[in-house]
Design an enzyme around this catalytic site. Structure first.
Site, PDB file in Angstrom:
ATOM      1  N   ASP A 181       0.807  -1.228   0.000  1.00 17.47           N
ATOM      2  CA  ASP A 181       0.000   0.000   0.000  1.00 17.47           C
ATOM      3  C   ASP A 181       0.839   1.276   0.000  1.00 17.47           C
ATOM      4  O   ASP A 181       0.443   2.303   0.550  1.00 17.47           O
ATOM      5  CB  ASP A 181      -0.966   0.013   1.209  1.00 17.47           C
ATOM      6  CG  ASP A 181      -1.869  -1.205   1.212  1.00 17.47           C
ATOM      7  OD1 ASP A 181      -2.211  -1.676   0.121  1.00 17.47           O
ATOM      8  OD2 ASP A 181      -2.222  -1.674   2.306  1.00 17.47           O
ATOM      9  N   LYS A 225       1.766   2.168  -5.122  1.00 16.40           N
ATOM     10  CA  LYS A 225       2.318   1.607  -6.371  1.00 16.40           C
ATOM     11  C   LYS A 225       1.418   1.913  -7.570  1.00 16.40           C
ATOM     12  O   LYS A 225       1.890   2.321  -8.626  1.00 16.40           O
ATOM     13  CB  LYS A 225       2.502   0.079  -6.231  1.00 16.40           C
ATOM     14  CG  LYS A 225       3.487  -0.316  -5.144  1.00 16.40           C
ATOM     15  CD  LYS A 225       3.551  -1.819  -4.960  1.00 16.40           C
ATOM     16  CE  LYS A 225       2.317  -2.410  -4.342  1.00 16.40           C
ATOM     17  NZ  LYS A 225       2.088  -2.055  -2.927  1.00 16.40           N
ATOM     18  N   GLY A 280      -4.556  -4.272  -3.873  1.00 18.03           N
ATOM     19  CA  GLY A 280      -5.560  -3.238  -4.127  1.00 18.03           C
ATOM     20  C   GLY A 280      -4.793  -1.990  -4.481  1.00 18.03           C
ATOM     21  O   GLY A 280      -4.204  -1.366  -3.615  1.00 18.03           O
ATOM     22  N   HIS A 281      -4.728  -1.661  -5.757  1.00 16.20           N
ATOM     23  CA  HIS A 281      -3.930  -0.529  -6.227  1.00 16.20           C
ATOM     24  C   HIS A 281      -4.880   0.595  -6.639  1.00 16.20           C
ATOM     25  O   HIS A 281      -5.662   0.437  -7.582  1.00 16.20           O
ATOM     26  CB  HIS A 281      -3.027  -0.952  -7.388  1.00 16.20           C
ATOM     27  CG  HIS A 281      -2.002  -1.970  -6.985  1.00 16.20           C
ATOM     28  ND1 HIS A 281      -1.078  -2.494  -7.846  1.00 16.20           N
ATOM     29  CD2 HIS A 281      -1.730  -2.525  -5.778  1.00 16.20           C
ATOM     30  CE1 HIS A 281      -0.298  -3.348  -7.196  1.00 16.20           C
ATOM     31  NE2 HIS A 281      -0.682  -3.385  -5.943  1.00 16.20           N
ATOM     32  N   GLN A 338       1.998  -6.045  -3.240  1.00 11.52           N
ATOM     33  CA  GLN A 338       2.448  -6.151  -1.848  1.00 11.52           C
ATOM     34  C   GLN A 338       3.740  -5.338  -1.657  1.00 11.52           C
ATOM     35  O   GLN A 338       3.934  -4.350  -2.339  1.00 11.52           O
ATOM     36  CB  GLN A 338       2.636  -7.617  -1.419  1.00 11.52           C
ATOM     37  CG  GLN A 338       1.341  -8.408  -1.305  1.00 11.52           C
ATOM     38  CD  GLN A 338       0.743  -8.849  -2.624  1.00 11.52           C
ATOM     39  OE1 GLN A 338       1.409  -9.485  -3.429  1.00 11.52           O
ATOM     40  NE2 GLN A 338      -0.497  -8.505  -2.876  1.00 11.52           N
TER      41      GLN A 338
HETATM   42  P1  GDP Z   1      -0.796   0.350  -3.540  1.00 12.98           P
HETATM   43  O1  GDP Z   1      -1.424  -0.932  -3.113  1.00 12.98           O
HETATM   44  O2  GDP Z   1       0.674   0.401  -3.283  1.00 12.98           O
HETATM   45  O3  GDP Z   1      -1.136   0.729  -4.951  1.00 12.98           O
HETATM   46  O4  GDP Z   1      -1.433   1.469  -2.595  1.00 12.98           O
HETATM   47  P2  GDP Z   1      -2.983   1.604  -2.167  1.00 12.98           P
HETATM   48  O5  GDP Z   1      -3.755   2.108  -3.313  1.00 12.98           O
HETATM   49  O6  GDP Z   1      -3.465   0.359  -1.507  1.00 12.98           O
HETATM   50  O7  GDP Z   1      -2.868   2.664  -0.997  1.00 12.98           O
HETATM   51  C1  GDP Z   1      -2.355   3.930  -1.201  1.00 12.98           C
HETATM   52  C2  GDP Z   1      -3.451   4.944  -0.851  1.00 12.98           C
HETATM   53  O8  GDP Z   1      -2.874   6.237  -0.742  1.00 12.98           O
HETATM   54  C3  GDP Z   1      -4.498   5.074  -1.922  1.00 12.98           C
HETATM   55  O9  GDP Z   1      -5.713   5.440  -1.326  1.00 12.98           O
HETATM   56  C4  GDP Z   1      -3.969   6.207  -2.800  1.00 12.98           C
HETATM   57  O10 GDP Z   1      -5.018   6.898  -3.483  1.00 12.98           O
HETATM   58  C5  GDP Z   1      -3.365   7.090  -1.764  1.00 12.98           C
HETATM   59  N1  GDP Z   1      -2.174   7.858  -2.173  1.00 12.98           N
HETATM   60  C6  GDP Z   1      -1.185   7.545  -3.044  1.00 12.98           C
HETATM   61  N2  GDP Z   1      -0.224   8.491  -3.038  1.00 12.98           N
HETATM   62  C7  GDP Z   1      -0.614   9.415  -2.141  1.00 12.98           C
HETATM   63  C8  GDP Z   1      -0.029  10.636  -1.657  1.00 12.98           C
HETATM   64  O11 GDP Z   1       1.045  11.032  -2.040  1.00 12.98           O
HETATM   65  N3  GDP Z   1      -0.743  11.324  -0.704  1.00 12.98           N
HETATM   66  C9  GDP Z   1      -1.946  10.899  -0.231  1.00 12.98           C
HETATM   67  N4  GDP Z   1      -2.551  11.636   0.693  1.00 12.98           N
HETATM   68  N5  GDP Z   1      -2.514   9.767  -0.664  1.00 12.98           N
HETATM   69  C10 GDP Z   1      -1.849   9.030  -1.595  1.00 12.98           C
HETATM   70  P1  IMO Z   2      -0.904  -4.184  -2.269  1.00  9.22           P
HETATM   71  O1  IMO Z   2      -0.439  -4.736  -3.596  1.00  9.22           O
HETATM   72  C1  IMO Z   2      -0.978  -4.615   2.069  1.00  9.22           C
HETATM   73  C2  IMO Z   2      -1.017  -8.715   3.638  1.00  9.22           C
HETATM   74  C3  IMO Z   2      -2.265  -9.191   4.357  1.00  9.22           C
HETATM   75  C4  IMO Z   2      -1.653 -10.159   5.342  1.00  9.22           C
HETATM   76  C5  IMO Z   2      -0.528 -10.810   4.522  1.00  9.22           C
HETATM   77  C6  IMO Z   2      -0.902 -12.135   3.870  1.00  9.22           C
HETATM   78  O2  IMO Z   2      -2.192  -3.464  -2.321  1.00  9.22           O
HETATM   79  O3  IMO Z   2       0.188  -3.419  -1.614  1.00  9.22           O
HETATM   80  P2  IMO Z   2      -2.420 -12.790   1.790  1.00  9.22           P
HETATM   81  O4  IMO Z   2      -3.872 -12.536   1.528  1.00  9.22           O
HETATM   82  O5  IMO Z   2      -1.502 -12.240   0.767  1.00  9.22           O
HETATM   83  O6  IMO Z   2      -2.136 -14.241   2.083  1.00  9.22           O
HETATM   84  O7  IMO Z   2      -2.118 -12.005   3.178  1.00  9.22           O
HETATM   85  O8  IMO Z   2      -0.196  -9.871   3.510  1.00  9.22           O
HETATM   86  N1  IMO Z   2      -1.238  -8.184   2.271  1.00  9.22           N
HETATM   87  C7  IMO Z   2      -1.177  -6.892   1.947  1.00  9.22           C
HETATM   88  N2  IMO Z   2      -1.010  -5.796   2.721  1.00  9.22           N
HETATM   89  N3  IMO Z   2      -1.084  -4.486   0.726  1.00  9.22           N
HETATM   90  C8  IMO Z   2      -1.232  -5.578  -0.058  1.00  9.22           C
HETATM   91  O9  IMO Z   2      -1.214  -5.514  -1.409  1.00  9.22           O
HETATM   92  C9  IMO Z   2      -1.332  -6.845   0.546  1.00  9.22           C
HETATM   93  N4  IMO Z   2      -1.505  -8.101   0.086  1.00  9.22           N
HETATM   94  C10 IMO Z   2      -1.422  -8.912   1.145  1.00  9.22           C
HETATM   95  O10 IMO Z   2      -2.925  -8.128   5.005  1.00  9.22           O
HETATM   96  O11 IMO Z   2      -1.058  -9.459   6.403  1.00  9.22           O
HETATM   97 MG    MG Z   3      -2.904  -1.634  -1.818  1.00  8.56          MG
END
Ligand code: GDP
Ligand code: IMO
Ligand code: MG
Length: 423
Positions: free
Chosen positions: A14, A17, A41-42, A222
């Site tokens: 998270d 990415k 979840g991107h 991840q």
């Molecule tokens: P990913 O899994 O690495 O793609 O990241 P996620 O989407 O799960 O989580 C990142 C969260 O932060 C999302 O809600 C993005 O919209 C948000 N986000 C990304 N970059 C920034 C930033 O620079 N500032 C803020 N406030 N939010 C951001």
């Molecule tokens: P993105 O790509 C954050 C965590 C789960 C749990 C562990 C194992 O959005 O960054 P799994 O379902 O993979 O067997 O769970 O890994 N986890 C993540 N945490 N971002 C993710 O993906 C994750 N994918 C798995 O919460 O701790």
């Molecule tokens: Mg994510």
């Protein structure tokens, strides 16, 4: 010949990415996911639209770039159908642009059930998985009894039924009640839908693209701290999230890797169980969670929050061979007077900058350096020249300690809230 650039998470996932892959997409011809599955979840935000991608690469929205789901991914046809149809509803028809590897493994309905059953059996020691069947699907891949995307192109019932029967035996042994029929129906609908996409020998296609001089970006899911080999085992996911995973997950040779973009948040988060040395179980942690909207994009779970951890980051940079860093969410720290950064761990009285074998063994007390906060809203900044001096100090401090340049700074969730320093 061009090389494959890789973008991957350096923390516990998270890091942002999806957003940054979307920003970088205009520079590439092809974007490809190499591991993980719908546990990812991107989040992407642009033009007042917001999408959360699970299995589809984040290069799907900028121009008609080719997006590939590589062999290292585990794919759930039912969730894939939902994801693709949500994009279609938003006016994005991805069918022509999205290719899927024949060698990617399928997540079956019983994999999801096994995921839940294993977690329940672990009780308080549970990993806190996303419940998407990731571990069981990769287990079947490694034990050489999985079902692959290529299999569904022909008659696959015999194989499917044999796997299901094996899973049912395990579920019974775990005293697990299950009702397969409904989810199986949805899953088979998903399989039919999946067949309407271009299913390819992605390793051949990707290597011929490289020979043709096409540029490719590999998108990690991840983060390094969740890697099956190098993460905080056993509280990890079941794939190689590190750079080497791009080689096995796409079929590219190590010498064909180019830039390695390592992305990190200006602080740390973790969702699920497991050790987290810089976790803040106090008001500051609450502020980070609220201001940063730190709730899981897949499960909605509250993300645990803490200070930036340079011990872990340094380790991640080493494992991945990171050439450029990307920092996100600095804007979330804007309300804080002072910001702490962990530069070492004190483990049972011994101070070390080395990342330990087991983060859970003994008591780890982070050694912090405190820096002054910038107390300025960053979200409207469009150029580096507008950075407050305290932010510049924070950036310089991190770059000095990590000996790696920070090339991109993200100051908000939107595509436009991105400052590219130099690439
Ligand atoms: P990913 O899994 O690495 O793609 O990241 P996620 O989407 O799960 O989580 C990142 C969260 O932060 C999302 O809600 C993005 O919209 C948000 N986000 C990304 N970059 C920034 C930033 O620079 N500032 C803020 N406030 N939010 C951001
Ligand atoms: P993105 O790509 C954050 C965590 C789960 C749990 C562990 C194992 O959005 O960054 P799994 O379902 O993979 O067997 O769970 O890994 N986890 C993540 N945490 N971002 C993710 O993906 C994750 N994918 C798995 O919460 O701790
Ligand atoms: Mg994510």
């Amino acid at each position: 010949m061009k090389k494959v650039d890789v973008l991957l998470g350096l923390q516990w996932g998270d890091e942002g990415k999806g957003k940054i892959v979307d920003v970088l997409t205009p520079r590439y011809d092809v974007i490809s996911r190499f591991q993980g599955g719908p546990n990812a979840g991107h989040t992407l935000e642009f033009n007042n639209e917001k999408y959360i991608l699970r299995s589809i690469p984040s290069g799907i929205f900028q121009g008609e770039k080719i997006n590939i789901i590589g062999n290292g991914v585990v794919l759930d046809p039912q969730l894939f159908k939902q994801e693709a149809q949500a994009l279609l509803l938003g006016g994005h028809d991805i069918r022509k642009q999205l290719y899927i590897s024949k060698k990617a493994h399928l997540i079956l309905p019983t994999h999801r059930m096994l995921d839940a059953a294993y977690e329940a059996a672990k009780g308080t020691d549970k990993i806190g998985t996303t419940g998407k069947g990731i571990g069981p699907a990769y287990t079947d891949k490694i034990s050489r009894s999985g079902l692959r995307v290529g299999d569904i192109m022909g008659e696959y019932n015999e194989k499917y039924n044999a796997i299901k029967a094996r899973h049912k035996t395990i579920l019974r042994s775990l005293n697990c009640r299950y009702a397969i029929r409904e989810s199986e129906y949805e899953w088979r609908q998903g399989v039919e839908y999946l067949k309407s996409f271009k299913i390819i020998d992605s390793e051949n296609v990707i290597n011929s693209y490289l020979h043709e001089g096409k540029s490719i970006l590999a998108e990690g899911a991840q983060g390094t701290m969740l890697d099956i080999d190098f993460g905080s085992y056993p509280f990890v996911t079941s794939s190689n999230t590190v750079c080497a995973g791009a080689c096995t997950g796409l079929g590219i040779a190590p010498r064909n890797i180019g830039e390695v973009y390592g992305i990190f948040k200006a602080y740390c988060t973790r969702v699920g169980s497991g050790p987290f040395p810089t976790e803040l179980k106090n008001e500051t942690g609450e502020i980070l969670c609220t201001v940063g909207n730190e709730f899981g994009s897949v499960t909605g779970r509250r993300r645990r929050c803490g200070w930036l951890d340079l011990v872990a980051l340094k380790y991640s940079i080493m494992i991945n061979g990171v050439t450029r860093l990307i920092m996100t969410k600095g804007d979330v720290l804007s309300t804080l007077d002072n910001i702490k950064v962990a530069t070492a761990y004190n483990i049972n009285g011994v101070v070390t900058e080395e990342f330990p074998y087991d983060l859970s063994s003994g008591e780890i007390m982070p050694v912090y350096t405190e820096l002054k906060g910038w107390k300025t809203d960053l979200t409207g900044i469009t150029s580096e020249s507008e950075f407050p001096k305290e932010l510049n100090n924070y950036i310089r401090f991190i770059e000095d300690r990590l000996q790696t340049p920070i090339s991109i700074i993200s100051v908000g969730p939107d595509r436009n809230q991105t400052i590219v320093r130099e690439l």
